[in-house]
Design an enzyme around this catalytic site. Structure first.
Site, mmCIF file in Angstrom:
data_model
loop_
_atom_site.group_PDB
_atom_site.id
_atom_site.type_symbol
_atom_site.label_atom_id
_atom_site.label_comp_id
_atom_site.label_asym_id
_atom_site.label_seq_id
_atom_site.Cartn_x
_atom_site.Cartn_y
_atom_site.Cartn_z
ATOM 1 N N ASP A 95 8.215 32.075 23.435
ATOM 2 C CA ASP A 95 9.377 31.747 22.613
ATOM 3 C C ASP A 95 9.825 33.013 21.895
ATOM 4 O OD1 ASP A 95 7.457 32.160 20.684
ATOM 5 O OD2 ASP A 95 7.843 30.292 19.601
ATOM 6 N N LYS A 148 9.568 27.156 29.288
ATOM 7 C CA LYS A 148 8.785 27.276 28.056
ATOM 8 C C LYS A 148 8.146 25.941 27.690
ATOM 9 C CE LYS A 148 10.671 27.206 23.985
ATOM 10 N NZ LYS A 148 11.475 27.514 22.779
#
Length: 211
Positions: free
Chosen positions: A138, A120
């Site tokens: 996320d 991420k």
């Protein structure tokens, strides 16, 4: 959800917010990397307050190392998990200096090799600092993608792959920011603000809330 509906969703998000960006404060790829490393389980507001103290004193890998571990901790101690984050940032700074000439690398593999940097975080850096059409999934994006029907998946990697496959090319660069901001302020976790949502009629969520 079909391609036409997805296109219209992103067209409306673009019309509503033509130039979306991160809410973290940064002026260089290293500052962004630092801010994202500090942001795990912390708010952007909280991170920005800490980096407002840190960056005027140290905003390069060498300057962070010169600050020392205790000096770094003193600047970021208001952030959750600051001990671990400080250690990871110090290790990252050493690697950047020893292996990358003090610069933030522009490949996923090199970024993910840095302590504290996962997929991420790497996607955020590649997209926001270097303009690559990556999508960092996320909790907000995972929720929005599944709830709306844009890209349903059981885990963040599945959602990321489906978004990359289904988001029209012209929207891919900014899709990450549109989706995270939509999840942060409109399509919130407990009571989504469906009544003020610009894509409500296109969303496939069955339990809409009229607020």
């Amino acid at each position: 959800m079909n391609a036409e509906k997805r296109f219209e969703i992103f067209a409306r998000l673009r019309e509503h917010n033509p130039e979306p960006t991160t809410e973290l404060d940064w002026t260089s790829p290293f500052e962004l990397l630092t801010a994202v490393l500090l942001s795990a389980q912390a708010t952007d507001v909280g991170v920005n307050k800490a980096t407002a103290r840190l960056f005027p004193v140290a905003n390069t890998p060498r300057a962070i190392l010169d600050l020392g571990l205790d000096g770094l901790k003193a600047h970021i101690k208001t952030i959750g998990l600051y001990n671990t984050k400080a250690e990871n940032l110090m290790k990252t700074c050493r690697i950047l200096l020893e292996q990358h000439g003090g610069e933030v690398p522009q490949t996923r593999a090199a970024l993910e090799a840095l302590p504290g940097v996962g997929r991420k975080t790497a996607n955020v850096i590649l997209n926001t600092a270097f303009g690559q059409p990556t999508i960092a999934v996320d909790t907000h994006i995972f929720r929005v993608a599944n709830r709306t029907g844009i890209a349903k998946g059981k885990d963040v990697l599945e959602v990321e792959k489906k978004l990359l496959r289904h988001v029209p090319r012209e929207f891919r660069q900014d899709a990450h920011h549109w989706l995270i901001l939509h999840g942060r302020y409109t399509c919130v976790a407990r009571k989504p603000r469906c009544g003020s949502c610009v894509i409500e009629d296109l969303c496939e969520f069955k339990d809409k809330v009229d607020i």
